[in-house]
Design a protein around this motif. Structure first.
Motif, PDB file in Angstrom:
ATOM      1  N   VAL A  79      16.980  -2.861   4.420  1.00 39.56           N
ATOM      2  CA  VAL A  79      16.803  -3.069   2.979  1.00 39.56           C
ATOM      3  C   VAL A  79      16.225  -1.798   2.343  1.00 39.56           C
ATOM      4  O   VAL A  79      16.738  -1.285   1.349  1.00 39.56           O
ATOM      5  CB  VAL A  79      15.865  -4.259   2.704  1.00 39.56           C
ATOM      6  CG1 VAL A  79      15.636  -4.406   1.210  1.00 39.56           C
ATOM      7  CG2 VAL A  79      16.464  -5.529   3.281  1.00 39.56           C
ATOM      8  N   ASN A  80      15.152  -1.298   2.951  1.00 47.60           N
ATOM      9  CA  ASN A  80      14.516  -0.104   2.392  1.00 47.60           C
ATOM     10  C   ASN A  80      15.448   1.097   2.462  1.00 47.60           C
ATOM     11  O   ASN A  80      15.479   1.929   1.565  1.00 47.60           O
ATOM     12  CB  ASN A  80      13.226   0.206   3.140  1.00 47.60           C
ATOM     13  CG  ASN A  80      12.236  -0.937   3.040  1.00 47.60           C
ATOM     14  OD1 ASN A  80      12.355  -1.766   2.133  1.00 47.60           O
ATOM     15  ND2 ASN A  80      11.284  -0.989   3.961  1.00 47.60           N
ATOM     16  N   LYS A 109       4.048   2.005  -0.464  1.00 46.80           N
ATOM     17  CA  LYS A 109       5.021   0.951  -0.763  1.00 46.80           C
ATOM     18  C   LYS A 109       4.302  -0.132  -1.565  1.00 46.80           C
ATOM     19  O   LYS A 109       3.136  -0.366  -1.324  1.00 46.80           O
ATOM     20  CB  LYS A 109       5.572   0.363   0.534  1.00 46.80           C
ATOM     21  CG  LYS A 109       6.472   1.333   1.278  1.00 46.80           C
ATOM     22  CD  LYS A 109       6.960   0.645   2.543  1.00 46.80           C
ATOM     23  CE  LYS A 109       7.854   1.587   3.339  1.00 46.80           C
ATOM     24  NZ  LYS A 109       8.289   0.976   4.595  1.00 46.80           N
ATOM     25  N   PRO A 110       4.896  -0.851  -2.458  1.00 47.75           N
ATOM     26  CA  PRO A 110       6.297  -0.680  -2.820  1.00 47.75           C
ATOM     27  C   PRO A 110       6.577   0.681  -3.471  1.00 47.75           C
ATOM     28  O   PRO A 110       5.788   1.163  -4.262  1.00 47.75           O
ATOM     29  CB  PRO A 110       6.555  -1.819  -3.791  1.00 47.75           C
ATOM     30  CG  PRO A 110       5.226  -2.252  -4.277  1.00 47.75           C
ATOM     31  CD  PRO A 110       4.280  -1.981  -3.174  1.00 47.75           C
ATOM     32  N   ARG A 112       9.958   4.485  -8.212  1.00 52.11           N
ATOM     33  CA  ARG A 112      10.934   5.521  -8.492  1.00 52.11           C
ATOM     34  C   ARG A 112      10.290   6.809  -9.005  1.00 52.11           C
ATOM     35  O   ARG A 112      10.553   7.900  -8.515  1.00 52.11           O
ATOM     36  CB  ARG A 112      11.890   5.008  -9.567  1.00 52.11           C
ATOM     37  CG  ARG A 112      13.313   5.301  -9.287  1.00 52.11           C
ATOM     38  CD  ARG A 112      14.251   4.342  -9.984  1.00 52.11           C
ATOM     39  NE  ARG A 112      13.898   4.119 -11.371  1.00 52.11           N
ATOM     40  CZ  ARG A 112      14.674   4.493 -12.395  1.00 52.11           C
ATOM     41  NH1 ARG A 112      15.781   5.159 -12.152  1.00 52.11           N
ATOM     42  NH2 ARG A 112      14.364   4.191 -13.616  1.00 52.11           N
ATOM     43  N   LEU A 172      14.213  -0.961 -10.847  1.00 49.94           N
ATOM     44  CA  LEU A 172      14.466   0.022  -9.792  1.00 49.94           C
ATOM     45  C   LEU A 172      15.565   0.992 -10.204  1.00 49.94           C
ATOM     46  O   LEU A 172      15.997   1.839  -9.417  1.00 49.94           O
ATOM     47  CB  LEU A 172      14.882  -0.696  -8.504  1.00 49.94           C
ATOM     48  CG  LEU A 172      13.832  -1.627  -7.904  1.00 49.94           C
ATOM     49  CD1 LEU A 172      14.447  -2.518  -6.844  1.00 49.94           C
ATOM     50  CD2 LEU A 172      12.684  -0.841  -7.318  1.00 49.94           C
ATOM     51  N   LEU A 220      21.240  -5.739  -2.377  1.00 44.69           N
ATOM     52  CA  LEU A 220      19.989  -5.488  -1.668  1.00 44.69           C
ATOM     53  C   LEU A 220      19.300  -6.796  -1.291  1.00 44.69           C
ATOM     54  O   LEU A 220      18.802  -6.967  -0.186  1.00 44.69           O
ATOM     55  CB  LEU A 220      19.041  -4.668  -2.550  1.00 44.69           C
ATOM     56  CG  LEU A 220      19.271  -3.163  -2.573  1.00 44.69           C
ATOM     57  CD1 LEU A 220      18.399  -2.517  -3.618  1.00 44.69           C
ATOM     58  CD2 LEU A 220      18.963  -2.566  -1.205  1.00 44.69           C
ATOM     59  N   PHE A 248      18.367  -8.278   2.212  1.00 40.13           N
ATOM     60  CA  PHE A 248      16.997  -8.660   2.521  1.00 40.13           C
ATOM     61  C   PHE A 248      16.951 -10.060   3.109  1.00 40.13           C
ATOM     62  O   PHE A 248      16.241 -10.311   4.086  1.00 40.13           O
ATOM     63  CB  PHE A 248      16.124  -8.594   1.256  1.00 40.13           C
ATOM     64  CG  PHE A 248      14.760  -9.200   1.448  1.00 40.13           C
ATOM     65  CD1 PHE A 248      13.809  -8.546   2.234  1.00 40.13           C
ATOM     66  CD2 PHE A 248      14.433 -10.419   0.892  1.00 40.13           C
ATOM     67  CE1 PHE A 248      12.566  -9.107   2.449  1.00 40.13           C
ATOM     68  CE2 PHE A 248      13.196 -10.993   1.102  1.00 40.13           C
ATOM     69  CZ  PHE A 248      12.250 -10.340   1.883  1.00 40.13           C
ATOM     70  N   GLY A 282       6.797  -4.969   3.221  1.00 43.73           N
ATOM     71  CA  GLY A 282       7.331  -3.702   2.709  1.00 43.73           C
ATOM     72  C   GLY A 282       8.641  -3.875   1.979  1.00 43.73           C
ATOM     73  O   GLY A 282       8.780  -3.458   0.829  1.00 43.73           O
ATOM     74  N   ALA A 283       9.583  -4.526   2.652  1.00 47.31           N
ATOM     75  CA  ALA A 283      10.917  -4.663   2.062  1.00 47.31           C
ATOM     76  C   ALA A 283      10.872  -5.489   0.781  1.00 47.31           C
ATOM     77  O   ALA A 283      11.453  -5.111  -0.236  1.00 47.31           O
ATOM     78  CB  ALA A 283      11.873  -5.292   3.066  1.00 47.31           C
ATOM     79  N   GLY A 329       8.309  -6.035  -1.152  1.00 45.76           N
ATOM     80  CA  GLY A 329       7.561  -5.296  -2.171  1.00 45.76           C
ATOM     81  C   GLY A 329       8.442  -4.287  -2.873  1.00 45.76           C
ATOM     82  O   GLY A 329       8.414  -4.161  -4.099  1.00 45.76           O
ATOM     83  N   ASN A 330       9.251  -3.589  -2.084  1.00 47.08           N
ATOM     84  CA  ASN A 330      10.142  -2.597  -2.686  1.00 47.08           C
ATOM     85  C   ASN A 330      11.129  -3.230  -3.652  1.00 47.08           C
ATOM     86  O   ASN A 330      11.540  -2.613  -4.616  1.00 47.08           O
ATOM     87  CB  ASN A 330      10.920  -1.856  -1.596  1.00 47.08           C
ATOM     88  CG  ASN A 330      10.072  -0.804  -0.936  1.00 47.08           C
ATOM     89  OD1 ASN A 330       9.101  -0.325  -1.523  1.00 47.08           O
ATOM     90  ND2 ASN A 330      10.424  -0.439   0.284  1.00 47.08           N
ATOM     91  N   LEU A 331      11.531  -4.459  -3.347  1.00 51.37           N
ATOM     92  CA  LEU A 331      12.506  -5.127  -4.211  1.00 51.37           C
ATOM     93  C   LEU A 331      11.828  -5.841  -5.380  1.00 51.37           C
ATOM     94  O   LEU A 331      12.487  -6.484  -6.182  1.00 51.37           O
ATOM     95  CB  LEU A 331      13.328  -6.131  -3.394  1.00 51.37           C
ATOM     96  CG  LEU A 331      14.200  -5.525  -2.291  1.00 51.37           C
ATOM     97  CD1 LEU A 331      15.053  -6.593  -1.641  1.00 51.37           C
ATOM     98  CD2 LEU A 331      15.089  -4.429  -2.862  1.00 51.37           C
TER      99      LEU A 331
END
Lengths: 701, 104
Positions: A572-573, A665-666, A669, B10, B20, B24, B56-57, B59-61
């Protein structure tokens, strides 16, 4: 005599009367015959026939008329035909009839009727005025067009249904493509992960095949998705500023590896009047160019592949660019030049088997070009090569286009170009002359030293030499050796090569100061020459002034050539980062763990400008990887940790492991882009330090 | 959940973001399964690792619910307080299921 004459007179009269009578009889017979003919025609004809006098009274109807309206003779003569028109249409038709009758004009209309028996029919009524002694009348015909109307209606419905179905199909395809892409990403992502696990040779081989096939399938799906999006009218064209020259060079960089070891010159000719910024959809513009040039390496075994860009038309707010992509390949048969732009067509069915491809690429190009107000077409000569043309209307950039000011360090400096390829010489001559440099071109290595000595004797020594490594009589290495051995003050030497492999050490050993790959990128060459010529001679303030002039240009130019290595195990990342950075115009390579990151970086250390390193990864974590890289002597590349801040002191540990910075993280950008700006642009405003390679004293590109 | 808005945060289009999310759900589902298993066997280190990945994943999304729940689990595991983990696991499962439901 009187009686005799009277008698004669009488006989004569009788004779005359008989003739008269005979005339009358035959006239009557003729009339009867005519009436009979008319009656026969009228009664057998497929049309209804009617006659209406000036007062609107019906004088005559034929049998067919009565059949069509479902009436008997009396009814048909006493009721006006428009009284049978369906109620909702009757007032309109009646008005139309009276309007025609008032002006003594022809009446003609399709009318829906209802018979006294309740049958619904469509009729076509056509009536024209007739003028005779008895005044004006209307004679007309009535045709039953029920089945024709029905067919028309069915046809219309069928057409609508077909259009709807076609749209639905495109829509379905677009949805499906998306639905397929998602699991495909899973397949490819997890295949990558699988490749990271211990596998024996056969397993690894099979897994690689899965990955390759997956990627090929994904490409195909993307094509289909684009195609169906265009078909269903869902594709939108963006309007943003971009540099067409950079875009062309970027495409060249994608194409170069596909040329491989084949003896092919890759050329870019950008006309001087092509503006440095235009407004349009860079992604789609690039897609067309990439697609058109993508075939060239497949079909060309030797010679040259070139992309030329010209400005061909201009209005107040818009300009038309014409790109010509030509090769010296196998060519396309004349009768296929048109069809290759149709979907699912290739020049030859066997082509797709031998060379791959979906057969959709060119068709997509054509449609994208049309969306940009332009066109694509091809010209070709068998066994001589092909030329693909692409025109597009683009907006003029509203923003202040950075002027292409030649760096002062280069103005009036003297440069010698040695290349056996006339096309390359011509392009370099144009590029260097535009920089206000004095240019000498020679076509062979052997001519270099004499020309240099000659220039020196005249008191106009050459400052810099661009030397092609691959020349038939005397190769670039030999030239460099000869020059440095024979001249007490040799010029700066830059090697030119189409080769992909890094031959830096060899170049350095023979005395080159720099290295450029073909096609030569203007910005890179300018930067390298500027630095080589101003080494030691330039004061700091001059440098700062120069920086201000060109920072924007260089920054934009660099953005497209900045290569980032991303070490991240989570799919995903990974995908998120690739999307985010890719959209901003950066090149991204992914490593799935620390060990892979170290290997990838070591294999192409001069490629990457920055490493983003996830801290927690299987097999080898980010800190270990950073330590490993630093201990192997790679000190210069910035390594930035990506950490979820799980533990206190994480940051300190990252710095201690040799990383330069970290993002938490998160991932945000702005923070990522700031980091890139900080470590790739600002710290090194000219942006070309990486060309020096790790730990080497030589300029690399 | 507004995929369009989350994607926009994002800088991504809705369909890219959706892709994404689907990725996920797939990879996160595996992590979640591993996490459940690790909890069952009391393997605190493994719980920490899985929770960390999920945190982590997600959070990024911008999936704050999942991220927060995974973060709690990670902390619990770090402090070796797996006895507390049941509730956090349920919250995590609920928010994860909600996303899954929206995707399908």
């Amino acid at each position: 005599m009187t009686s005799k004459s009277t008698l004669l007179e009488l006989v004569k009269r009788v004779k005359e009367l008989e003739i008269e009578q005979e005339k009358t009889r035959s006239a009557q017979a003729a009339l009867k015959e005519s009436e009979e003919r008319f009656r026969l025609i009228s009664e057998t004809i497929h049309f209804g026939v009617f006659e209406i006098d000036a007062n609107g009274n019906c004088l005559y109807t034929n049998t067919r008329y009565q059949e069509i309206f479902g009436t008997n003779l009396v009814q048909s003569l006493t009721t006006h035909w428009y009284e049978y028109v369906a109620v909702e249409d009757r007032p309109g038709i009646r008005a139309q009839w009276h309007a025609s009758a008032g002006d003594l004009k022809t009446f003609s209309a399709d009318c829906p009727i209802v018979t006294p028996g309740g049958k619904h029919r469509w009729v076509h009524v056509h009536a024209s005025p007739v003028f005779s002694d008895s005044g004006a009348r209307y004679t007309g015909t009535v045709e039953d067009i029920t089945s024709r109307k029905k067919n028309e209606q069915e046809l219309k419905m069928a057409k609508e249904a077909a259009e709807l179905a076609s749209h639905a199909k495109s829509q379905f395809l677009a949805n499906m493509s998306h639905e397929i892409r998602t699991p495909m990403n899973g397949i490819i992502g997890f295949t990558d992960l699988l490749l990271e696990t211990p596998l024996d040779d056969i397993q690894s081989d099979y897994t690689q095949t899965i990955k390759r096939s997956g990627e090929a399938l994904l490409l195909l799906i993307n094509d289909i998705l684009d195609f169906s999006k265009i078909e269903s009218g869902e594709l939108e064209v963006e309007c943003i500023d971009f540099d067409p020259e950079l875009l062309i060079y970027d495409v060249c960089e994608i194409v170069r590896p596909r040329v491989g070891a084949k003896p092919i010159e890759l050329l870019c000719r950008i006309a001087d009047d092509v503006p440095s910024l235009v407004n349009g959809d860079p992604l789609r513009y690039r897609q067309v160019i990439t697609n058109l040039v993508g075939n060239a390496p497949k079909f060309t075994q030797q010679g040259e592949i070139s992309i030329a860009l010209e400005l061909v038309d201009e209005t107040d707010g818009r300009l038309k660019l014409h790109a010509i992509i030509s090769d010296t390949g196998i060519g396309i048969p004349a009768d296929k030049l048109e069809t290759i732009f149709e979907p699912f067509q290739q020049a030859d069915g066997s082509t797709s088997r031998k060379y791959g491809g979906t057969g959709l690429g060119l068709s997509i190009c054509k449609q994208l070009a049309a969306m940009m107000g332009g066109d694509t077409w091809a010209e070709s000569r068998m066994e001589q090569g092909s030329a693909f043309h692409f025109t597009a209307w683009l907006g003029k950039s509203a923003g202040q286009a950075p002027p292409r000011v030649p760096p002062e360090a280069l103005v009036n400096r003297s440069i010698l170009v040695a290349d056996d390829h006339a096309g390359t010489r011509k392009i370099l001559h144009q590029l260097l002359t535009a920089l206000h440099m004095r240019v000498i071109c020679v076509d062979s290595g052997a001519k270099v030293l004499p020309r240099l000595e000659n220039a020196q004797d005249r008191g106009e020594p050459v400052d810099i030499c661009l030397i092609d490594l691959n020349m038939p009589d005397m190769n670039g290495y030999q030239v460099a050796q000869t020059v440095t051995a024979n001249l007490p003050h040799p010029p700066k030497l830059i090697a030119l090569s189409s080769a992909l492999e890094r031959i830096a050490a060899k170049c350095e050993a023979v005395g080159f100061h720099g290295f450029q790959t073909k096609p030569v990128r203007r910005e890179r060459l300018v930067q390298m020459m500027g630095r080589l010529l101003s080494e030691g001679a330039k004061t700091v303030s001059e440098d700062a002034k120069h920086k201000m002039h060109t920072q924007y240009t260089v920054r934009e130019a660099m953005k497209h050539t900045v290569s980032i290595l991303l070490a991240e195990d989570n799919p995903v990342n990974q995908k998120l980062a690739v999307l985010m950075l890719g959209k901003a115009g950066y090149q991204v390579d992914v490593a799935a763990n620390g060990r892979q990151a170290v290997e990838k970086y070591r294999a192409a250390s001069d490629k990457y400008d920055l490493i983003f390193m996830d801290v927690q990864m299987p097999e080898m974590d980010g800190k270990q990887a950073a330590r490993e890289l630093r201990s192997q002597g790679f000190h210069r590349v910035p390594i930035v940790a990506m950490t979820a801040h799980a533990m206190k002191g994480d940051r300190e540990m990252c710095i201690e492991a040799g990383m330069n910075d970290y993002v938490t993280k998160p991932i945000k950008r702005e923070r990522v882009f700031d980091i890139i700006a900080k470590y790739v642009f600002n710290q090194n405003p000219s942006g070309f330090l990486r060309q020096q390679g790790e730990g080497r004293g030589m300029d690399m590109q | 959940m507004d995929f369009r808005a989350l994607g926009a945060n994002l800088g991504l289009a809705e369909d890219e973001y959706r892709e994404l999310i689907e990725l996920f759900v797939e990879s996160g589902g595996l992590d979640f399964k591993n996490l459940e298993q690790a909890l069952a066997t009391g393997d605190a280190e493994q719980v920490m690792r899985c929770a960390h990945t999920l945190k982590g994943a997600s959070g990024n999304l911008g999936l704050t619910d999942v991220s927060a729940a995974a973060g709690r689990l990670e902390r619990d595991a770090m402090n070796n307080r797996l006895d507390h983990a049941g509730q956090a696991l349920q919250t995590l499962k609920d928010s994860f299921d909600a996303i899954q439901a929206q995707v399908q």
